[in-house]
Design a protein around this motif. Structure first.
Motif, PDB file in Angstrom:
ATOM      1  N   MET A   1      57.102 101.997  27.160  1.00  0.00           N
ATOM      2  CA  MET A   1      55.670 101.878  27.703  1.00  0.00           C
ATOM      3  C   MET A   1      55.244 103.240  27.886  1.00  0.00           C
ATOM      4  O   MET A   1      54.241 103.615  27.704  1.00  0.00           O
ATOM      5  CB  MET A   1      55.937 101.010  28.820  1.00  0.00           C
ATOM      6  N   TRP A   2      56.119 103.974  28.484  1.00  0.00           N
ATOM      7  CA  TRP A   2      55.598 105.626  28.862  1.00  0.00           C
ATOM      8  C   TRP A   2      55.364 106.242  27.360  1.00  0.00           C
ATOM      9  O   TRP A   2      54.580 107.003  27.268  1.00  0.00           O
ATOM     10  CB  TRP A   2      56.717 106.418  29.584  1.00  0.00           C
ATOM     11  N   LEU A   3      56.078 105.619  26.307  1.00  0.00           N
ATOM     12  CA  LEU A   3      55.857 106.399  25.002  1.00  0.00           C
ATOM     13  C   LEU A   3      54.453 106.269  24.575  1.00  0.00           C
ATOM     14  O   LEU A   3      53.732 107.061  23.652  1.00  0.00           O
ATOM     15  CB  LEU A   3      56.881 105.951  23.944  1.00  0.00           C
ATOM     16  N   ASP A   4      54.009 105.069  24.910  1.00  0.00           N
ATOM     17  CA  ASP A   4      52.422 104.810  24.638  1.00  0.00           C
ATOM     18  C   ASP A   4      51.550 105.497  25.351  1.00  0.00           C
ATOM     19  O   ASP A   4      50.518 105.885  24.604  1.00  0.00           O
ATOM     20  CB  ASP A   4      52.284 103.074  24.822  1.00  0.00           C
ATOM     21  N   LYS A   5      51.898 105.956  26.529  1.00  0.00           N
ATOM     22  CA  LYS A   5      51.149 106.643  27.246  1.00  0.00           C
ATOM     23  C   LYS A   5      50.922 108.167  26.521  1.00  0.00           C
ATOM     24  O   LYS A   5      49.930 108.622  26.501  1.00  0.00           O
ATOM     25  CB  LYS A   5      51.355 106.786  28.661  1.00  0.00           C
TER      26      LYS A   5
ATOM     27  N   SER B   1      51.681 108.804  23.626  1.00  0.00           N
ATOM     28  CA  SER B   1      50.856 108.555  22.322  1.00  0.00           C
ATOM     29  C   SER B   1      49.486 108.670  22.570  1.00  0.00           C
ATOM     30  O   SER B   1      48.665 109.396  21.708  1.00  0.00           O
ATOM     31  CB  SER B   1      51.406 107.555  21.793  1.00  0.00           C
ATOM     32  N   SER B   2      49.048 108.104  23.604  1.00  0.00           N
ATOM     33  CA  SER B   2      47.368 107.918  23.603  1.00  0.00           C
ATOM     34  C   SER B   2      46.756 109.255  24.226  1.00  0.00           C
ATOM     35  O   SER B   2      45.802 109.632  23.636  1.00  0.00           O
ATOM     36  CB  SER B   2      47.103 106.825  24.694  1.00  0.00           C
TER      37      SER B   2
ATOM     38  N   ASN C   1      46.802 111.464  21.122  1.00  0.00           N
ATOM     39  CA  ASN C   1      45.747 111.185  20.420  1.00  0.00           C
ATOM     40  C   ASN C   1      44.460 111.427  20.776  1.00  0.00           C
ATOM     41  O   ASN C   1      43.575 112.056  19.840  1.00  0.00           O
ATOM     42  CB  ASN C   1      45.831 109.458  20.022  1.00  0.00           C
TER      43      ASN C   1
END
Length: 81
Positions: free
Chosen positions: A1-5, A7-8, A11
């Motif tokens: 989940m923190w990897l998604d943050k 990544s965003s 980005n």
């Protein structure tokens, strides 16, 4: 989940940079990279010095270090779901 943050955030960062053209982008990226390398080097140096100091701690200092480490890990755990 923190990897998604992460990544965003990256980005969004690269989206902002994609709108910029010219030599300024390369100068910014070079400076940012240099600062990141310096920061990482300082962090690694501090970590190595801290690990070398652990055998020299008294019992009370070691207990304080353990309690502070536990509190920091709990706080980090609250922010990383």
């Amino acid at each position: 989940m923190w990897l998604d943050k992460i990544s965003s955030v990256l980005n969004g960062f690269f989206t902002v940079l994609s709108g910029i053209n010219g030599v300024g982008v390369w100068l910014f990226l070079t400076g940012f990279t240099i600062l990141m390398i310096i920061g990482l080097s300082i962090a690694i140096t501090i970590l190595i010095r801290a690990v070398k100091e652990i055998p020299n701690l008294t019992v009370s200092q070691f207990i304080k270090l353990t309690v502070v480490t536990a509190i920091v890990l709990m706080i980090i755990g609250i922010f990383i779901p």
